[in-house]
Design a protein around this motif. Structure first.
Motif, short mmCIF file in Angstrom:
data_model
loop_
_atom_site.label_atom_id
_atom_site.label_comp_id
_atom_site.label_asym_id
_atom_site.label_seq_id
_atom_site.Cartn_x
_atom_site.Cartn_y
_atom_site.Cartn_z
N UNK A 4 -3.61 2.09 12.39
CA UNK A 4 -3.23 0.94 11.60
C UNK A 4 -1.98 1.26 10.77
N UNK A 5 -1.06 0.30 10.71
CA UNK A 5 0.22 0.53 10.03
C UNK A 5 0.44 -0.40 8.85
N UNK A 6 0.02 -1.66 8.95
CA UNK A 6 0.26 -2.65 7.89
C UNK A 6 -1.08 -3.22 7.44
N UNK A 7 -1.17 -3.51 6.13
CA UNK A 7 -2.41 -3.97 5.55
C UNK A 7 -2.17 -5.21 4.69
N UNK A 8 -3.12 -6.13 4.73
CA UNK A 8 -3.15 -7.29 3.85
C UNK A 8 -4.56 -7.36 3.25
N UNK A 9 -4.64 -7.61 1.96
CA UNK A 9 -5.93 -7.71 1.29
C UNK A 9 -6.12 -9.12 0.74
N UNK A 10 -7.29 -9.70 0.98
CA UNK A 10 -7.63 -11.03 0.48
C UNK A 10 -8.96 -10.93 -0.25
N UNK A 11 -9.06 -11.59 -1.39
CA UNK A 11 -10.35 -11.59 -2.07
C UNK A 11 -11.11 -12.84 -1.67
N UNK A 12 -12.42 -12.71 -1.54
CA UNK A 12 -13.27 -13.81 -1.10
C UNK A 12 -14.42 -13.93 -2.10
N UNK A 13 -14.32 -14.93 -2.99
CA UNK A 13 -15.35 -15.11 -4.02
C UNK A 13 -16.70 -15.47 -3.41
N UNK A 20 -9.94 -6.75 4.19
CA UNK A 20 -8.76 -5.99 4.55
C UNK A 20 -8.40 -6.33 6.00
N UNK A 21 -7.23 -6.94 6.16
CA UNK A 21 -6.69 -7.21 7.48
C UNK A 21 -5.68 -6.12 7.78
N UNK A 25 0.54 -0.39 15.27
CA UNK A 25 1.91 -0.39 15.78
C UNK A 25 2.04 -1.06 17.15
N UNK A 26 0.95 -1.19 17.88
CA UNK A 26 0.97 -1.84 19.19
C UNK A 26 0.42 -3.26 19.13
N UNK A 27 0.33 -3.82 17.91
CA UNK A 27 -0.15 -5.18 17.75
C UNK A 27 -1.66 -5.30 17.63
N UNK A 28 -2.39 -4.18 17.69
CA UNK A 28 -3.83 -4.22 17.51
C UNK A 28 -4.13 -4.72 16.10
N UNK A 29 -5.09 -5.64 15.97
CA UNK A 29 -5.47 -6.14 14.65
C UNK A 29 -6.96 -5.99 14.46
N UNK A 84 7.23 -7.69 -4.15
CA UNK A 84 6.69 -9.04 -4.37
C UNK A 84 7.78 -9.97 -4.89
N UNK A 85 8.59 -9.48 -5.82
CA UNK A 85 9.66 -10.29 -6.39
C UNK A 85 10.73 -10.64 -5.37
N UNK A 86 10.95 -9.74 -4.40
CA UNK A 86 11.99 -9.96 -3.40
C UNK A 86 11.47 -10.72 -2.18
N UNK A 87 10.22 -11.10 -2.20
CA UNK A 87 9.64 -11.79 -1.05
C UNK A 87 8.87 -10.80 -0.20
N UNK A 88 7.59 -10.82 -0.34
CA UNK A 88 6.74 -9.85 0.35
C UNK A 88 6.78 -10.03 1.86
N UNK A 89 6.40 -8.99 2.57
CA UNK A 89 6.29 -9.06 4.03
C UNK A 89 5.27 -10.12 4.41
N UNK A 90 5.41 -10.61 5.62
CA UNK A 90 4.43 -11.57 6.13
C UNK A 90 3.06 -10.91 6.21
N UNK A 91 2.05 -11.67 5.88
CA UNK A 91 0.69 -11.15 5.92
C UNK A 91 0.30 -10.84 7.37
N UNK A 92 -0.61 -9.90 7.50
CA UNK A 92 -1.16 -9.58 8.82
C UNK A 92 -1.92 -10.82 9.30
N UNK A 93 -1.74 -11.19 10.55
CA UNK A 93 -2.40 -12.37 11.10
C UNK A 93 -3.92 -12.21 11.05
#
Length: 165
Positions: A4-13, A20-21, A25-29, A84-93
């Protein structure tokens, strides 16, 4: 086993969990649920583990090792806020299935990178190699998510009965 190379975190109340999404590097999610207990263990032990293993490897004298942790963490927090101020990377799908993360093993590799191995069962599911700075950014994001979830967790209260490997 995907790296895994990129991470996105979402909270779920509703689930009272952090999701954690991650993308390889090969598109595996993949996606994992982080429970309050696992997140608390990760945050509370990260400082002592990084202080003992990483700062000691840099031959930092014991009295100054916690200062090295704070320095890295402040630098990572600043870098994250700047991104974050400069525009964060796109979230992991998003992915269809989210597995419950039960264990995270952390080890220091010979090249100075950290290797995190993720478990959603008895066998390792995926892994990631990352710099200490990137790991600090992930810890900072987890801290922000726990604050949004109002879990009341702190990153500086080690729990010695739980060990990260």
């Amino acid at each position: 086993m995907p790296q895994l190379m990129r991470f996105t975190f979402c909270h779920d109340h509703e689930q009272d969990r952090i999701r954690m999404l991650a993308e390889g590097d090969e598109g595996d999610r993949c996606a994992y649920w982080l429970t309050r207990r696992l997140t608390a263990n990760l945050l509370s032990n990260a400082e002592s583990w990084l202080t003992e293993c990483y700062a000691a490897r840099l031959n930092v004298p014991a009295p100054a090792q916690s200062e090295v942790y704070e320095l890295y963490h402040d630098k990572a927090r600043g870098r994250f806020e700047q991104n974050q101020a400069m525009g964060a990377e796109a979230a992991v799908a998003d992915v269809a299935e989210t597995r419950l993360l039960t264990q995270v093993d952390i080890m220091l590799r010979d090249d100075g990178q950290l290797k995190l191995t993720f478990f959603a069962g008895p066998e390792a599911d995926s892994w990631s190699a990352m710099s200490v700075n990137y790991f600090h950014q992930l810890l900072h994001i987890l801290q922000l998510k726990t604050e949004l979830m109002e879990w009341g967790l702190s990153a500086t209260q080690p729990r010695p009965q739980y060990a990260l490997q």
